[in-house]
Motif scaffolding. Structure first.
Motif, PDB file in Angstrom:
ATOM      1  N   VAL A  95       0.864  -1.188   0.000  1.00 23.67           N
ATOM      2  CA  VAL A  95       0.000   0.000   0.000  1.00 23.67           C
ATOM      3  C   VAL A  95       0.898   1.235   0.000  1.00 23.67           C
ATOM      4  O   VAL A  95       1.627   1.471   0.968  1.00 23.67           O
ATOM      5  CB  VAL A  95      -0.941   0.025   1.233  1.00 23.67           C
ATOM      6  CG1 VAL A  95      -1.833   1.255   1.191  1.00 23.67           C
ATOM      7  CG2 VAL A  95      -1.779  -1.250   1.301  1.00 23.67           C
ATOM      8  N   ASN A  99      -1.358   6.387  -2.054  1.00 25.19           N
ATOM      9  CA  ASN A  99      -2.716   5.827  -2.045  1.00 25.19           C
ATOM     10  C   ASN A  99      -3.340   5.890  -0.660  1.00 25.19           C
ATOM     11  O   ASN A  99      -4.536   6.154  -0.504  1.00 25.19           O
ATOM     12  CB  ASN A  99      -2.699   4.368  -2.510  1.00 25.19           C
ATOM     13  CG  ASN A  99      -2.643   4.258  -4.015  1.00 25.19           C
ATOM     14  OD1 ASN A  99      -2.839   5.247  -4.722  1.00 25.19           O
ATOM     15  ND2 ASN A  99      -2.347   3.076  -4.510  1.00 25.19           N
ATOM     16  N   PHE A 100      -2.520   5.616   0.327  1.00 21.83           N
ATOM     17  CA  PHE A 100      -2.974   5.611   1.718  1.00 21.83           C
ATOM     18  C   PHE A 100      -3.442   7.009   2.131  1.00 21.83           C
ATOM     19  O   PHE A 100      -4.571   7.190   2.629  1.00 21.83           O
ATOM     20  CB  PHE A 100      -1.810   5.109   2.570  1.00 21.83           C
ATOM     21  CG  PHE A 100      -1.882   5.424   4.033  1.00 21.83           C
ATOM     22  CD1 PHE A 100      -3.018   5.133   4.777  1.00 21.83           C
ATOM     23  CD2 PHE A 100      -0.791   5.978   4.683  1.00 21.83           C
ATOM     24  CE1 PHE A 100      -3.050   5.406   6.140  1.00 21.83           C
ATOM     25  CE2 PHE A 100      -0.817   6.246   6.034  1.00 21.83           C
ATOM     26  CZ  PHE A 100      -1.957   5.970   6.768  1.00 21.83           C
ATOM     27  N   ALA A 103      -6.588   8.026   0.434  1.00 24.58           N
ATOM     28  CA  ALA A 103      -7.774   7.391   1.039  1.00 24.58           C
ATOM     29  C   ALA A 103      -8.143   8.114   2.334  1.00 24.58           C
ATOM     30  O   ALA A 103      -9.326   8.307   2.634  1.00 24.58           O
ATOM     31  CB  ALA A 103      -7.516   5.908   1.299  1.00 24.58           C
ATOM     32  N   ALA A 104      -7.124   8.528   3.093  1.00 23.06           N
ATOM     33  CA  ALA A 104      -7.386   9.211   4.366  1.00 23.06           C
ATOM     34  C   ALA A 104      -7.993  10.598   4.126  1.00 23.06           C
ATOM     35  O   ALA A 104      -8.917  11.005   4.827  1.00 23.06           O
ATOM     36  CB  ALA A 104      -6.099   9.314   5.177  1.00 23.06           C
ATOM     37  N   ALA A 107     -11.536  10.165   2.838  1.00 23.73           N
ATOM     38  CA  ALA A 107     -12.459   9.770   3.914  1.00 23.73           C
ATOM     39  C   ALA A 107     -13.042  10.976   4.645  1.00 23.73           C
ATOM     40  O   ALA A 107     -14.067  10.879   5.295  1.00 23.73           O
ATOM     41  CB  ALA A 107     -11.744   8.854   4.912  1.00 23.73           C
ATOM     42  N   ARG A 108     -12.364  12.102   4.536  1.00 21.47           N
ATOM     43  CA  ARG A 108     -12.831  13.320   5.221  1.00 21.47           C
ATOM     44  C   ARG A 108     -13.752  14.172   4.342  1.00 21.47           C
ATOM     45  O   ARG A 108     -14.255  15.196   4.792  1.00 21.47           O
ATOM     46  CB  ARG A 108     -11.621  14.144   5.679  1.00 21.47           C
ATOM     47  CG  ARG A 108     -10.970  13.507   6.902  1.00 21.47           C
ATOM     48  CD  ARG A 108      -9.572  13.984   7.138  1.00 21.47           C
ATOM     49  NE  ARG A 108      -9.062  13.467   8.398  1.00 21.47           N
ATOM     50  CZ  ARG A 108      -8.617  12.229   8.598  1.00 21.47           C
ATOM     51  NH1 ARG A 108      -8.631  11.350   7.611  1.00 21.47           N
ATOM     52  NH2 ARG A 108      -8.173  11.846   9.773  1.00 21.47           N
ATOM     53  N   GLN A 158       1.836  12.562   7.850  1.00 15.62           N
ATOM     54  CA  GLN A 158       0.399  12.255   7.909  1.00 15.62           C
ATOM     55  C   GLN A 158      -0.338  13.289   8.757  1.00 15.62           C
ATOM     56  O   GLN A 158      -1.422  13.743   8.410  1.00 15.62           O
ATOM     57  CB  GLN A 158       0.197  10.849   8.480  1.00 15.62           C
ATOM     58  CG  GLN A 158       0.718   9.766   7.561  1.00 15.62           C
ATOM     59  CD  GLN A 158       0.817   8.421   8.249  1.00 15.62           C
ATOM     60  OE1 GLN A 158      -0.076   8.031   8.976  1.00 15.62           O
ATOM     61  NE2 GLN A 158       1.910   7.713   8.038  1.00 15.62           N
ATOM     62  N   LEU A 162      -3.349  15.667   7.500  1.00 14.42           N
ATOM     63  CA  LEU A 162      -4.707  15.445   8.010  1.00 14.42           C
ATOM     64  C   LEU A 162      -5.192  16.562   8.927  1.00 14.42           C
ATOM     65  O   LEU A 162      -6.375  16.619   9.263  1.00 14.42           O
ATOM     66  CB  LEU A 162      -4.789  14.079   8.703  1.00 14.42           C
ATOM     67  CG  LEU A 162      -4.455  12.899   7.771  1.00 14.42           C
ATOM     68  CD1 LEU A 162      -4.472  11.582   8.522  1.00 14.42           C
ATOM     69  CD2 LEU A 162      -5.413  12.837   6.580  1.00 14.42           C
TER      70      LEU A 162
END
Lengths: 251, 443
Positions: A95, A99-100, A103-104, A107-108, A158, A162
């Protein structure tokens, strides 16, 4: 003002009680440090607040902006604004970081809302530059074969992407040499703002020379036994954990 | 499981002498040798019994699912009725078959045709390149248990794709072949024959699809022949309807220094049997055998493989990965055979299962049969569950459990997908997998 309130929290693993009634409030813009020897429940506290399924909260509460998060899944807590920087981040072969993180970020977004890929990569690259992370990193699998320093920088990347309201940073300094520590600390300092509250968990005072906390708490056997300002960290460094054991812990 | 009644399945089912006679009449314009082969195959189909419980080649398979009744050779359908969704791959040419007939095509470029590349129907090839077809069509029968179904395929094969790649030709983009089952009860017999001459390089993709959610029967076969130094990549993406019974067998021959990569993506079907047979026929030959399966609901995927090393200094590498959800079942049975004079063979075989459900069942039967003494052969099978720490890590970043598991399935598959270097092909396979994970067939 947003705040993360931990109220008389009790946490067990199986039958064993690890956190034994801990209360703490972190407000936006504040950096709190929790110090304590190994095995005192610091990491358990962080993981339990983030919703790790191995830990059971037997009593107490955790409130984010006044609302209990205990009934929420780990992903809901994260989307509500909580971030856990792991002491030992998982390695996930196959992964990619790109891509990770996509996706995170996705998701928001709201239902049916599409991620703006150009803006996403632009933001990702600027955060990577700040943390001195090579851009080739994005095609590598999450933490797979990373050095200790790379893993911790990846955690901060990250966090930067985020933009949480509250970050729980579990032993972020462990496994770092002095150069890596400086890069990670610079990254965290760059993210410090009135919109972010930080709870830093550390074993050593060393990290606190780079990320200067507003409040310091000493944890022992599942409880906070003393709180103070940054000078408490220096006092603890000078006197050692025996001081805690002999003078601070109620008999 | 719920029924205790034992019933005897018909050994020939819907495939009656009248069906065969009508089919034979419809292909009477094809060469006599081919019609003779069909008659022989028809006899063989009738003679051979259905697989039995005691048959090692069918161990763990649900034999009661091999019902041959309720199917028919379907009539033709217009291309417009297929809802043919072109997959977003950049390709060198395309053939679309539905109900065993060509319904649409995009020819190869004049440039490739001038170089001698042939991309056409098997019927045309039988008429115009009879000797080539005769030498290679169904020439190597995999002996992995499906002899009866291979015989049925031969007997009822109407049309398919014929691909000839002359010496030294290189295709940048894949040749795509679509095989549709397009009406209720349709029995289809897809075939793709690929002949790659010396040092030719190309990628061929078979897409097996159902045009509707009906009950279908698919009995397909493909032959790959890679001559001296050829580099052939073959991809098969199987998305039959949820109610399809499928048999597919693959025969690969790799000659001196040839390199064949085959990747089978298994997503559709009720019960799908896949046999893959790789023959390493001359020194330097290499075969890369790859497969990915997403098994959902009560689906059963049964994969049997054979790596035969017939010459020294040959290598093969098999990696079959299955992701199992709900009550799905997979079977992997693989055998590596090394002939006495195939010294310095390097063969590897691995079956890995990712179990996403307590109720899913993965069966693994790896095997070796080595008659040479200076070889390196390894095999292994593992089954593992989603790592809860990995799942928590992804969830802690705000990714919901289902999306986290999807990422972890792709992570598990990436080791195989990364072996495809054609970007749009790689992406289209990822998309098919994504659709399968997001919209599992109702069980």
């Amino acid at each position: 003002m947003p705040q993360l309130e931990i109220k008389d929290l009790h946490v067990s693993i199986g039958e064993k009680q690890i956190v034994k009634g801990l209360s703490l409030t972190v407000r936006s813009g504040e950096v709190h440090a929790i110090m304590g020897p190994n095995g005192t429940g610091k990491s358990t506290l962080a993981k339990a607040v983030a919703g790790h399924p191995s830990f059971t909260i037997t009593s107490g509460d955790v409130l984010l902006d006044g609302k209990s998060i205990l009934a929420m899944q780990p992903d809901e807590r994260a989307r509500a604004g909580l971030f856990l920087a792991f002491q030992y981040p998982s390695e996930i072969p196959g992964v990619s970081i790109a891509n990770f993180l996509r996706a995170a970020v996705q998701a928001r977004l709201g239902e049916g809302e599409e991620l703006d890929a150009t803006a996403y990569y632009k933001r990702l690259y600027s955060k990577m530059d700040m943390l001195q992370i090579d851009r080739k990193f994005t095609s590598r699998a999450i933490n797979d074969g990373f050095s200790g320093g790379e893993k911790k920088r990846c955690e901060i990347l990250q966090m930067a992407m985020l933009e949480p309201k509250f970050a729980l940073m579990d032993e972020t300094d462990s496994g770092l040499d002095i150069d890596a520590l400086r890069i990670v600390a610079d990254g965290v300092n760059a993210l410090r703002s009135t919109n972010l509250g930080v709870l830093m968990i550390t074993h050593y005072q060393r990290l606190l020379s780079y990320i200067v906390p507003d409040h310091v708490h000493v944890m022992w056997d599942g409880r906070i036994v003393k709180s103070g300002d940054k000078s408490l960290a220096l006092e603890l460094e000078a006197k050692g954990y025996d001081w805690v054991k002999n003078e601070l812990v109620p008999a | 499981m719920s029924s205790t009644v034992t019933e005897t399945l018909s050994a020939t089912g819907s495939f009656t002498p009248e069906v065969f006679a009508a089919h034979l009449a419809s292909v009477s314009h094809l060469p006599a040798w081919w019609l003779d082969r069909k008659r022989e195959a028809w006899d063989r189909f009738n003679r051979l019994p259905l697989p039995k419980r005691t048959d090692e080649f069918w161990r763990f398979a649900t034999l009661s699912g091999l019902r041959l009744d309720g199917f028919s050779l379907p009539g033709s359908v217009p291309a417009g009725s297929l809802g043919h969704s072109p997959i977003g791959i950049i390709k060198s040419g395309k053939l679309v078959f539905a109900n065993n007939r060509l319904v649409a095509s995009e020819p190869i470029s004049a440039e490739l045709a001038k170089q001698g590349v042939i991309f056409e129907t098997l019927q045309n090839a039988l008429l115009h390149h009879g000797d080539l077809v005769k030498a290679h069509l169904l020439a190597h029968a995999p002996k992995l248990g499906s002899e009866k179904f291979t015989a049925l395929h031969t007997a009822l094969l109407n049309d398919g794709a014929f691909i000839y790649l002359p010496k030294g030709v290189e295709l940048a983009d894949p040749l795509a072949v679509f095989h549709y089952a397009a009406s209720p009860g349709a029995a289809v017999f897809p075939h793709t024959l690929v002949i790659a001459e010396q040092n030719a390089r190309a990628t061929v993709v078979d897409f097996f699809r159902s045009a509707d959610a009906g009950t279908h029967f698919a009995c397909g076969r493909n032959d790959l022949i890679a001559s001296h130094g050829a580099q052939l990549t073959y991809v098969a993406a199987q998305t039959w309807s949820r109610d399809t019974l499928s048999f597919q067998s693959n025969s690969t021959v790799a000659r001196r220094d040839a390199r064949v990569t085959s990747l089978n993506l298994h997503l559709g079907g009720r019960q799908s049997r896949h046999e893959s047979h790789s023959q390493l026929a001359a020194p330097g030959a290499h075969s890369e055998m790859l497969a990915l399966t997403v098994a959902h609901g009560s689906q059963e995927f049964d994969q049997r493989t054979l790596q035969i090393h017939q010459a020294p200094h040959t290598s093969s590498n098999l990696l079959y990965k299955n992701a199992l959800l709900q009550q799905a079942k997979t079977i992997f049975s693989g055998l590596i055979v090394v002939d006495p004079d195939a010294q310095k063979t390097d063969a590897y075989q691995s079956n890995r299962n990712l179990m996403l459900s307590e109720e899913a069942e993965a069966n693994s039967l790896p095997g070796l049969e080595i008659q040479a003494n200076d070889v390196r052969c390894t095999h292994g099978a593992t089954s593992s569950r989603i790592d809860p720490e990995q799942e928590f890590y992804l969830q802690a970043r705000g990714i919901a459990k289902e999306a986290a598991d999807e990422l972890l399935i792709f992570g598990f598959f990436e080791e195989v997908l990364s072996k495809l270097d054609h970007q749009t092909l790689h992406d289209s396979l990822r998309d098919l997998i994504k659709v399968k994970i997001k919209h599992p067939p109702a069980s």
